[in-house]
Design a protein around this motif. Structure first.
Motif, PDB file in Angstrom:
ATOM      1  N   PRO A 312      -1.694   4.581  35.960  1.00  0.00           N
ATOM      2  CA  PRO A 312      -2.138   3.835  34.781  1.00  0.00           C
ATOM      3  C   PRO A 312      -3.592   3.400  34.935  1.00  0.00           C
ATOM      4  N   ARG A 313      -4.352   3.518  33.855  1.00  0.00           N
ATOM      5  CA  ARG A 313      -5.761   3.157  33.879  1.00  0.00           C
ATOM      6  C   ARG A 313      -5.954   1.700  34.307  1.00  0.00           C
ATOM      7  N   ALA A 314      -5.049   0.818  33.837  1.00  0.00           N
ATOM      8  CA  ALA A 314      -5.189  -0.612  34.159  1.00  0.00           C
ATOM      9  C   ALA A 314      -5.155  -0.818  35.677  1.00  0.00           C
ATOM     10  N   LEU A 315      -4.379   0.022  36.356  1.00  0.00           N
ATOM     11  CA  LEU A 315      -4.261  -0.106  37.821  1.00  0.00           C
ATOM     12  C   LEU A 315      -5.571   0.320  38.504  1.00  0.00           C
ATOM     13  N   LEU A 316      -6.160   1.428  38.008  1.00  0.00           N
ATOM     14  CA  LEU A 316      -7.436   1.903  38.580  1.00  0.00           C
ATOM     15  C   LEU A 316      -8.496   0.809  38.438  1.00  0.00           C
ATOM     16  N   GLU A 317      -8.509   0.225  37.255  1.00  0.00           N
ATOM     17  CA  GLU A 317      -9.526  -0.765  36.944  1.00  0.00           C
ATOM     18  C   GLU A 317      -9.329  -2.009  37.817  1.00  0.00           C
ATOM     19  N   LYS A 318      -8.084  -2.428  37.951  1.00  0.00           N
ATOM     20  CA  LYS A 318      -7.807  -3.656  38.705  1.00  0.00           C
ATOM     21  C   LYS A 318      -8.161  -3.475  40.178  1.00  0.00           C
ATOM     22  N   PHE A 319      -7.765  -2.340  40.760  1.00  0.00           N
ATOM     23  CA  PHE A 319      -8.038  -2.154  42.198  1.00  0.00           C
ATOM     24  C   PHE A 319      -9.540  -2.154  42.465  1.00  0.00           C
ATOM     25  N   GLU A 320     -10.281  -1.548  41.549  1.00  0.00           N
ATOM     26  CA  GLU A 320     -11.718  -1.472  41.774  1.00  0.00           C
ATOM     27  C   GLU A 320     -12.382  -2.832  41.564  1.00  0.00           C
ATOM     28  N   LYS A 321     -12.027  -3.498  40.446  1.00  0.00           N
ATOM     29  CA  LYS A 321     -12.734  -4.735  40.096  1.00  0.00           C
ATOM     30  C   LYS A 321     -12.246  -5.915  40.923  1.00  0.00           C
ATOM     31  N   ARG A 361     -11.500   8.535  34.334  1.00  0.00           N
ATOM     32  CA  ARG A 361     -10.857   8.443  35.662  1.00  0.00           C
ATOM     33  C   ARG A 361      -9.337   8.356  35.577  1.00  0.00           C
ATOM     34  N   ALA A 362      -8.820   7.973  34.414  1.00  0.00           N
ATOM     35  CA  ALA A 362      -7.366   7.933  34.258  1.00  0.00           C
ATOM     36  C   ALA A 362      -6.798   9.323  33.984  1.00  0.00           C
ATOM     37  N   LYS A 363      -7.688  10.303  33.725  1.00  0.00           N
ATOM     38  CA  LYS A 363      -7.220  11.686  33.601  1.00  0.00           C
ATOM     39  C   LYS A 363      -6.927  12.217  35.003  1.00  0.00           C
ATOM     40  N   GLN A 364      -6.307  13.397  35.061  1.00  0.00           N
ATOM     41  CA  GLN A 364      -5.914  13.925  36.374  1.00  0.00           C
ATOM     42  C   GLN A 364      -7.054  14.655  37.063  1.00  0.00           C
ATOM     43  N   ILE A 451       5.099  13.168  21.063  1.00  0.00           N
ATOM     44  CA  ILE A 451       4.598  11.875  21.556  1.00  0.00           C
ATOM     45  C   ILE A 451       4.569  11.955  23.083  1.00  0.00           C
ATOM     46  N   SER A 452       3.433  11.606  23.653  1.00  0.00           N
ATOM     47  CA  SER A 452       3.323  11.645  25.117  1.00  0.00           C
ATOM     48  C   SER A 452       3.875  10.347  25.694  1.00  0.00           C
ATOM     49  N   SER A 453       4.957  10.469  26.445  1.00  0.00           N
ATOM     50  CA  SER A 453       5.552   9.259  27.027  1.00  0.00           C
ATOM     51  C   SER A 453       4.573   8.624  28.017  1.00  0.00           C
ATOM     52  N   ILE A 454       3.789   9.465  28.705  1.00  0.00           N
ATOM     53  CA  ILE A 454       2.837   8.941  29.697  1.00  0.00           C
ATOM     54  C   ILE A 454       1.790   8.065  29.017  1.00  0.00           C
ATOM     55  N   ASP A 455       1.280   8.534  27.855  1.00  0.00           N
ATOM     56  CA  ASP A 455       0.264   7.742  27.131  1.00  0.00           C
ATOM     57  C   ASP A 455       0.793   6.355  26.817  1.00  0.00           C
ATOM     58  N   VAL A 456       2.013   6.338  26.276  1.00  0.00           N
ATOM     59  CA  VAL A 456       2.548   5.051  25.812  1.00  0.00           C
ATOM     60  C   VAL A 456       2.846   4.149  27.010  1.00  0.00           C
ATOM     61  N   GLU A 457       3.379   4.715  28.071  1.00  0.00           N
ATOM     62  CA  GLU A 457       3.717   3.820  29.197  1.00  0.00           C
ATOM     63  C   GLU A 457       2.467   3.303  29.922  1.00  0.00           C
ATOM     64  N   THR A 458       1.423   4.109  30.015  1.00  0.00           N
ATOM     65  CA  THR A 458       0.217   3.573  30.670  1.00  0.00           C
ATOM     66  C   THR A 458      -0.418   2.473  29.805  1.00  0.00           C
ATOM     67  N   MET A 459      -0.275   2.602  28.471  1.00  0.00           N
ATOM     68  CA  MET A 459      -0.768   1.511  27.598  1.00  0.00           C
ATOM     69  C   MET A 459       0.036   0.241  27.857  1.00  0.00           C
ATOM     70  N   ILE A 460       1.342   0.377  27.934  1.00  0.00           N
ATOM     71  CA  ILE A 460       2.176  -0.823  28.134  1.00  0.00           C
ATOM     72  C   ILE A 460       1.849  -1.464  29.484  1.00  0.00           C
ATOM     73  N   MET A 461       1.596  -0.614  30.496  1.00  0.00           N
ATOM     74  CA  MET A 461       1.336  -1.169  31.833  1.00  0.00           C
ATOM     75  C   MET A 461      -0.018  -1.879  31.914  1.00  0.00           C
ATOM     76  N   ALA A 462      -0.819  -1.755  30.848  1.00  0.00           N
ATOM     77  CA  ALA A 462      -2.072  -2.527  30.823  1.00  0.00           C
ATOM     78  C   ALA A 462      -1.820  -3.958  30.349  1.00  0.00           C
ATOM     79  N   HIS A 463      -0.604  -4.268  29.878  1.00  0.00           N
ATOM     80  CA  HIS A 463      -0.293  -5.629  29.454  1.00  0.00           C
ATOM     81  C   HIS A 463      -0.182  -6.524  30.696  1.00  0.00           C
ATOM     82  N   PRO A 464      -0.864  -7.665  30.688  1.00  0.00           N
ATOM     83  CA  PRO A 464      -0.908  -8.474  31.911  1.00  0.00           C
ATOM     84  C   PRO A 464       0.453  -8.976  32.400  1.00  0.00           C
TER      85      PRO A 464
END
Ligand code: AMP
Length: 545
Positions: A312-321, A361-364, A451-464
């Motif tokens: 998930p993009r939110a995870l990449l961002e959090k680990f870096e920041k 960076r959230a792409k493969q 519908i891409s399940s991956i798209d939707v779940e990575t969006m949800i995982m960005a919720h704090p």
């Protein structure tokens, strides 16, 4: 008449075998450290010199037990320096390392060991209780060798003691000459249907894969690295990193029996680890731990390759920041030794705004040098790299399988022109970055729209307030399938379905919005730590809003 001097093929025909890696490390890196976490004891340290000596003794011991060329030597073990010894002892003597996934069902383990026809099984004492009940049904296994992986472990009756064998046998005096196409290792991969299928790695594939993963724009592995092995050594050879680590002479730390998030951060903190890969679920759990226990310092890590499922993009961002650590998204498969793509920004992208950089960076990522990749639609037409057109990823290259081992199911996984059909669906952008939309089986088809399940779940995982989310298709009388989101709140948080849907609404097309959000305690995981959507689909198959 003058004859022309030969021009082609004037370079040596030097076989690309693991013997080279081993001998190189033995001579050049004798003093470098290997360490294995032993619960209740700490890190048990040794050197590459110890590794080299013990490996040569183990090979000789296996030969004395009757193991010969092409015989399979199974392992049933956690990550450890002993497991690394077997990684080399078997292939260097011409035998084949077969790493068995310890988390499979007894039925699958029995099938895999019998299908591979393992002659010897080398087992951690702590895992023997899993094998003991089915030992009698492992018909090809002549010897079981047991490694005492925890303090006070006992060697069961009827088995051989690994340490005694290694201590008692003089080392192999000379390695046999091998061809680079000889089988070196094998792993079974579990599909959705039928039996697990065997992938056999040649020496050449592992050799080239190790060189490729060491490249600066891939993992940039180096002698200076301190590599922690958390990806199980039974999962695609821990992404082949132990082999590349020996090639480079890096310090290696093995996670030992069943490492938990706290064990992992403790090892990183204490050993100043610089490189450690794992699947996203492990990093999600580590993030939750670091939130609760900020005293751990993981800033020594220069790179975390993350893959096995979408990061998930939110995870990449959090680990870096927040933690100052860079996650590197990678994609691959057991069938690909396993590396296919890694996501590094091209130099032209480094000055992009934060938002755009993280979106890339959230792409493969782009294919690793050595891997050819294309996307192809259902009619077999190659799709353009336009960031929109979807197709199945097909690959070819020197570390991609040509055939499964002894399997009738092989044929339909390859195209007539010799590409491997991965079963993953993706789009490619004009820069060549792959974005996986789904496994073919996980895509949700609602009223003719995908519908891409991956798209939707990575969006949800960005919720704090969200720890994990999996989105699955549930049957629908009108739309055939509709998305259902299964969400695990962060520890101590409560979140409602409406909150999640409100969070998604501005980001998603109306038809892609899940019909509902169910709150669950945990997302079931597969044997290698990925979200097990099969289990969720079964659990919610009768779900109605
Ligand atoms: P395995 O053979 O167990 O390693 O599983 C390979 C499969 O994991 C691939 O075919 C993909 O479906 C999935 N996978 C691996 N890496 C990624 C990634 N970075 N993003 C999405 N899916 C991935």
């Amino acid at each position: 008449m003058t004859t022309k001097p030969p021009l082609d093929n004037l370079m040596m025909d030097y076989p690309l075998t693991l013997t080279h890696f081993f001998e190189r490390a033995r001579r050049l890196f004798a003093n470098k450290t290997l360490g294995t976490r032993v619960p209740g004891v700490g890190l048990q340290k040794s050197t590459y010199a110890d590794f080299a000596g013990r490996t040569a003794r183990l090979s000789a011991a296996l030969a004395a037990l009757g193991v010969g060329k092409r015989d399979r030597v199974g392992t049933f073990a956690w990550n450890s320096h002993r497991h690394l010894e077997i990684y080399f002892a078997a292939p260097l003597m011409g035998a084949v390392l077969h790493t068995v996934n310890i988390r499979l069902s007894a039925q699958d383990i029995r099938y895999i060991v019998n299908h591979a026809a393992d002659r010897v099984l080398i087992v951690d004492a702590s895992l023997w209780p899993i094998l003991a009940p089915i030992r009698g049904e492992l018909s090809t296994v002549e010897h079981v060798i047991v490694m005492a992986d925890t303090p006070g472990a006992t060697i069961p009756r009827g088995t051989l003691d690994y340490e005694q064998l290694v201590a008692a046998t003089p080392p192999m005096s000379e390695w046999p000459k091998l061809a680079e196409t000889d089988a070196a290792g094998m792993c079974y991969t579990s599909g959705t249907t039928g039996h697990p299928k065997g992938v056999v790695y040649t020496h050449r594939a592992i050799f080239l894969h190790s060189m490729a993963s060491s490249m600066a724009d891939v993992f940039a592995l180096s002698e200076r690295d301190v590599i922690l092995h958390i990806v199980p050594m039974f999962h695609a050879n821990a992404w082949c990193v132990p082999f590349a680590a020996v090639l480079n002479g890096a310090t290696q730390v093995f996670g030992g029996p069943n490492p938990q998030p706290r064990d992992i951060v403790e090892l990183i903190h204490q050993e100043r680890v610089t490189f450690v890969g794992a699947v996203p679920t492990v990093w999600i759990a580590i993030d939750a731990l670091l939130e609760a226990e900020p005293r751990w310092d993981i800033s020594s890590v220069r790179m975390i390759p993350i893959g096995g499922s979408a990061a998930p993009r939110a995870l990449l961002e959090k680990f870096e920041k927040k933690y100052g650590v860079s996650l590197l998204h990678a994609w691959g498969m057991t069938e690909m030794t396993p590396l296919g793509t890694v996501c590094r920004l091209k130099s032209s992208m480094t000055s992009l705004a934060d938002d755009e950089r993280y979106a890339i960076r959230a792409k493969q990522g782009i294919p690793v040098g050595g891997v050819d990749l294309r996307i192809v639609d259902e009619a077999g037409r190659e799709q353009p790299w336009d960031g929109r057109s979807m197709g199945e990823i097909q690959v070819r290259g020197p570390w991609i399988l040509r055939s499964y081992y002894d399997s009738a199911e092989s044929a339909d996984r390859f195209t007539d022109d010799g590409w491997f059909r991965t079963g993953d669906v993706a789009v490619l952008d004009p820069e060549g970055y792959v974005q996986i939309t789904d496994r073919t089986k996980d895509l949700i088809k609602s009223g003719g729209e995908w519908i891409s399940s991956i798209d939707v779940e990575t969006m949800i995982m960005a919720h704090p307030k969200v720890l994990e989310a999996a989105v699955i298709a549930v049957p629908h009388p009108k739309w055939v399938e509709r998305p259902l989101a299964c969400v695990v709140p962060r520890p101590g948080e409560t979140v409602t379905a409406e909150e999640i849907l409100d969070f998604l609404r501005p980001k998603l097309a109306r038809w892609a919005l899940p019909d509902d959000v169910v709150l669950i305690e945990t997302v079931p995981k597969t044997s290698v730590g990925k979200f097990d959507k099969k289990v969720l689909r079964e659990r919610f198959k009768d779900w109605r809003r």
